[in-house]
Design an enzyme around this catalytic site. Structure first.
Site, short mmCIF file in Angstrom:
data_model
loop_
_atom_site.label_atom_id
_atom_site.label_comp_id
_atom_site.label_asym_id
_atom_site.label_seq_id
_atom_site.Cartn_x
_atom_site.Cartn_y
_atom_site.Cartn_z
N TYR A 41 0.92 -0.99 -0.14
CA TYR A 41 -0.26 -0.14 -0.06
C TYR A 41 0.76 1.15 0.18
O TYR A 41 1.99 1.04 0.75
CB TYR A 41 -0.90 -0.02 1.05
CG TYR A 41 -1.85 -1.32 1.47
CD1 TYR A 41 -1.61 -2.30 1.47
CD2 TYR A 41 -3.16 -0.62 0.86
CE1 TYR A 41 -2.69 -3.41 1.47
CE2 TYR A 41 -4.30 -1.62 0.98
CZ TYR A 41 -4.06 -3.04 0.97
OH TYR A 41 -5.01 -4.02 1.13
N GLU A 42 0.57 2.29 -0.71
CA GLU A 42 1.33 3.50 -0.79
C GLU A 42 1.54 4.02 0.35
O GLU A 42 2.64 4.91 0.77
CB GLU A 42 0.70 4.45 -1.81
CG GLU A 42 -0.69 5.23 -1.25
CD GLU A 42 -1.30 5.83 -2.13
OE1 GLU A 42 -1.03 5.89 -3.48
OE2 GLU A 42 -2.34 6.69 -1.92
N SER A 43 0.54 3.53 1.44
CA SER A 43 0.78 4.37 3.10
C SER A 43 2.13 3.77 3.50
O SER A 43 2.52 4.25 4.64
CB SER A 43 -0.49 3.85 3.75
OG SER A 43 -0.64 2.48 3.48
N GLY A 44 2.64 2.66 2.84
CA GLY A 44 4.09 2.21 3.74
C GLY A 44 3.88 0.98 3.97
O GLY A 44 4.80 0.60 4.73
N ILE A 57 -6.69 3.06 2.63
CA ILE A 57 -5.29 2.53 2.14
C ILE A 57 -4.62 2.91 3.66
O ILE A 57 -3.27 2.55 3.54
CB ILE A 57 -4.87 3.01 1.15
CG1 ILE A 57 -5.03 4.30 0.88
CG2 ILE A 57 -5.43 2.01 -0.03
CD1 ILE A 57 -4.32 4.77 -0.56
#
Lengths: 247, 313
Positions: A41-44, A57
């Site tokens: 996920y782009e959140s890390g 996300i």
């Protein structure tokens, strides 16, 4: 649509998960045929194993039990631009015949009729993922011949093909809709009708697309959702109809 | 190095702990470029509310995901410009104050728009004291057309055309965290967002924490420190200061409120009434929490402890 999208994912693949239905499709794939799917996920969160359906996300359940949690600079520079992502999964308000996606504005950018959220990480997912899969419900409004604004690049845009632009990833290979599946032409990257859901006619799809949709000579028949896939979606993954509302 | 304890550097320095009111009064001024970061996780609503209470004006607000806090700051008339990459209500839908500003000019708002990678790159350049950051992005998109600050550079080694985004060096960055010591040595776990880069890029840094801890707690687990005290100007202790966002290990996201924001913000009158009741009419975060009975029971995190590691040698 969510079930068909989930089948696009192969076990063990590294998938970059976007917001909305892609989130649900990826979690369904992990619960069925692809338990070794690596969700990034782009959140890390890397290798997330959410124990509840992530509401966004950036949900805390993506952290608990994941393989790695890192900063967003690492996610974009090392994982995405570094070429480590095999599949990117994207949605969009408008999708055009080359798979360009608009999530920015309906109308003119300076004076929009509807202001949408914008790119988030979608522009770079569409650029760098080794392939992308798009998921969207069919309507002429959602599938215009040309999008009002290119947020995320498809197979051809602004007068050049992906290859001419020098983009690393292969671009959108499929658009999963609620009536059939469009696949990109090997020749020019244009989306073509390639598969129909049970009981759906070619006309049901072509009449809901804002350009003269090419139809492949032999259309595949999409297998209907299994009882187990439906049970997982409705009873386990999204009982509150967070993502399934209206579908 | 000997194995002796680091006595000299362990000397206590002056505490940076101040109230939220004092931190905002001192480090956030009209016209400043202000960052409140945190990707879904650790968004400091308490600081945003104090900025609204102190009636700051003409701020340039920069944030990857504006979230509800920016909707509130826009509705309160605090900002003249927004620099961002995804302006929505995560998992729910729209930010209606933002949409009113952009679609109808109510109130007028200048926008400067990137993708997430572009914003991350801007903070990275600012933190590294470079004028810009190159990235392989934006080809075949309309982003460079609608934002002239997205430029092109030619690689001096290969000749490849790359996108470039300018450094972002805010006047102040506000970071919410699970814990820090009184000097501002700040530890965060869970999603880390772009807080480290934003803090290093910023002229001033305010850290807001769930828990103030002794420096020995930080030193016992230095790999968990995201922001060192040397770049921190103020430490504010504000438990539940990120609500309705969340703090991993402390409390869950208040999704019910994110859903409710759709109706609150859709109507300008109800949004203003919300701000009046929950922001302007309370003195501080304690006053805000007093208006939410049962909140802490409803959202408190269940424990999922991790085993410590051996730092010995």
């Amino acid at each position: 649509m969510t079930v068909v999208a989930s089948r696009e994912l192969r076990d063990g693949e590294i998938v970059f998960v976007g917001i909305g239905l892609p989130n649900l499709a990826c979690n369904l794939a992990r619960a069925t045929h692809a338990p070794a799917l690596v969700l990034i996920y782009e959140s890390g969160a890397v290798g997330a194993l959410p124990e509840r359906l992530p509401v966004s996300i950036g949900d805390p359940s993506l952290v608990t039990g994941s393989l790695m949690v890192t900063g967003m600079a690492d996610i974009f520079q090392l994982f995405l631009q570094g070429g480590r992502i095999e599949v990117g999964f994207l949605g969009g308000a408008q999708i055009d015949k080359y798979g360009n996606i608009n999530t920015t504005v309906v109308g003119d950018y300076a004076k929009p009729k509807v202001r949408l959220p914008g790119s988030g990480g979608a522009a770079e997912i569409a650029t760098h993922a080794q392939r992308t899969v798009i998921i969207s419900r069919l309507s002429t409004r959602a599938f215009p011949e040309a999008v009002d604004y290119i947020t995320s690049p498809g197979n051809r845009g602004k007068g050049k093909s992906r290859r001419e632009w020098g983009m690393p990833g292969a671009g959108p290979v499929k658009v999963i809709t609620d009536r059939g599946v469009l696949c990109a032409s090997d020749v020019d990257g244009e989306m073509e009708l390639a598969a129909l859901y049970p009981g759906v006619t070619t006309e049901d799809v072509t009449s809901r697309v804002g350009w003269k949709l090419r139809v492949r000579d032999s259309l595949e028949a999409v297998a209907p959702p299994s009882a187990e896939e439906l049970r997982l979606l409705r009873e386990v993954l999204d009982p509150g109809k967070l993502y399934l509302k209206g579908s | 190095m000997t194995g002796a304890a680091p006595v000299a550097s362990g000397m206590p320095k002056a505490s940076k702990v101040v109230s939220m009111r004092d931190a905002i009064a001192r480090f956030v001024h009209d016209g400043d470029t202000v960052v409140i970061e945190g990707f879904t996780h650790l968004i400091c609503f308490a600081a945003g509310h104090e900025i609204i209470r102190q009636k700051r004006r003409d701020l340039v607000l920069c944030r990857l995901t504006p979230d509800l806090i920016i909707d509130q700051l826009l509705a309160a008339g605090c900002a003249r410009k927004l620099v961002f990459s995804w302006a929505g209500n995560p998992g729910v839908g729209s930010l209606h104050a933002f949409r009113r500003a952009v679609e109808a000019g109510n109130p007028p708002l200048e926008i400067e728009e990137y993708s997430h990678f572009g914003m991350v790159a801007r903070f990275s350049a600012g933190a590294a004291h470079l004028p810009f950051w190159p990235l392989r992005d934006y080809k075949g998109t309309d982003l460079p057309d609608s934002n002239p600050r997205i430029a092109q550079v030619t690689c001096p080694y290969t000749g490849e055309q790359l996108a470039a985004v300018p450094a972002l060096n805010p006047d102040v960055t506000i970071v919410h965290a699970q814990r820090a010591d009184a000097e501002g040595n700040t530890q965060i776990w869970g999603l880390l967002g772009v807080q480290k880069e934003a803090a290093f890029a910023s002229k001033h840094v305010i850290v807001v924490v769930e828990e103030l801890v002794d420096t020995s707690v930080v030193r016992a687990d230095p790999n968990r420190t995201l922001i060192p005290g040397m770049i921190v100007d103020a430490v504010v202790v504000e438990p539940w200061g990120a609500h309705p966002s969340y703090a991993q290990g402390h409390y869950d996201r208040d999704n019910d409120f994110y859903v409710a924001w759709e109706n609150i913000s859709r109507d300008e009158g109800s949004l203003q009434a919300y701000l009046e009741t929950y922001v302007m009419s309370v003195e501080d975060r304690a006053g805000y929490l007093a208006l939410h009975p049962g909140l802490t029971d409803r959202l408190a995190a269940r424990a999922r402890m991790c085993e410590g590691v051996n730092y010995g040698y």
